[in-house]
Design a protein around this motif. Structure first.
Motif, PDB file in Angstrom:
ATOM      1  N   TYR A  38      -8.353  20.030  46.916  1.00 22.62           N
ATOM      2  CA  TYR A  38      -8.092  18.628  46.550  1.00 22.62           C
ATOM      3  C   TYR A  38      -6.836  18.520  45.685  1.00 22.62           C
ATOM      4  N   VAL A  39      -6.724  19.363  44.686  1.00 23.19           N
ATOM      5  CA  VAL A  39      -5.569  19.335  43.782  1.00 23.19           C
ATOM      6  C   VAL A  39      -4.285  19.624  44.550  1.00 23.19           C
ATOM      7  N   ILE A  40      -4.316  20.570  45.450  1.00 25.41           N
ATOM      8  CA  ILE A  40      -3.135  20.888  46.263  1.00 25.41           C
ATOM      9  C   ILE A  40      -2.730  19.679  47.091  1.00 25.41           C
ATOM     10  N   LYS A  41      -3.705  19.045  47.758  1.00 25.69           N
ATOM     11  CA  LYS A  41      -3.413  17.867  48.585  1.00 25.69           C
ATOM     12  C   LYS A  41      -2.863  16.732  47.724  1.00 25.69           C
ATOM     13  N   TYR A  42      -3.482  16.481  46.580  1.00 22.62           N
ATOM     14  CA  TYR A  42      -3.040  15.429  45.656  1.00 22.62           C
ATOM     15  C   TYR A  42      -1.585  15.652  45.238  1.00 22.62           C
ATOM     16  N   ASN A  43      -1.271  16.872  44.828  1.00 22.74           N
ATOM     17  CA  ASN A  43       0.093  17.180  44.394  1.00 22.74           C
ATOM     18  C   ASN A  43       1.090  17.113  45.551  1.00 22.74           C
ATOM     19  N   GLN A  44       0.648  17.478  46.747  1.00 19.63           N
ATOM     20  CA  GLN A  44       1.526  17.402  47.915  1.00 19.63           C
ATOM     21  C   GLN A  44       1.876  15.952  48.230  1.00 19.63           C
TER      22      GLN A  44
END
Length: 108
Positions: free
Chosen positions: A92-98
């Motif tokens: 989730y954090v990776i997707k959010y930052n992307q």
């Protein structure tokens, strides 16, 4: 980034080309008639304000559409907090930052 006057100028040129080549019409009482100069000026303003808003705030709409869902957040956060697995949270954090990287705020 362009200022509002530059965007108005661009909108005017774009709409004038359309008006000169294909014509711009409106429908009144079932009749197709050419727009007036007053209508044209309003179109220029409407397009310029829309384009300016997109320049300044378009990233917000793009981010809203691209962010992971609230349900994804709740599920990932809950699993992380109850001590199970943080794999979903990490994803989730990776997707959010992307999403933030792909749709940056305009430079000032």
């Amino acid at each position: 980034m362009a200022n509002l006057d530059e965007i108005k100028s661009s909108a005017r040129a774009e709409l004038q080309e359309l008006r000169d080549t294909e014509g711009i019409f409106k429908q009144v009482n079932q009749a197709k008639i050419a727009i007036t100069d007053e209508d044209f000026e309003q179109m220029v303003l409407d397009k310029a304000y829309y384009d300016f808003d997109q320049q300044e705030n378009g990233y917000k709409t793009a981010r809203q559409a691209a962010y992971p869902s609230v349900m994804d957040f709740i599920e990932a956060y809950t699993e992380k907090e109850i001590g199970e697995d943080s794999t979903k949270w990490d994803a989730y954090v990776i997707k959010y930052n992307q999403v933030r990287t792909d749709n940056p705020k305009p430079s000032e």
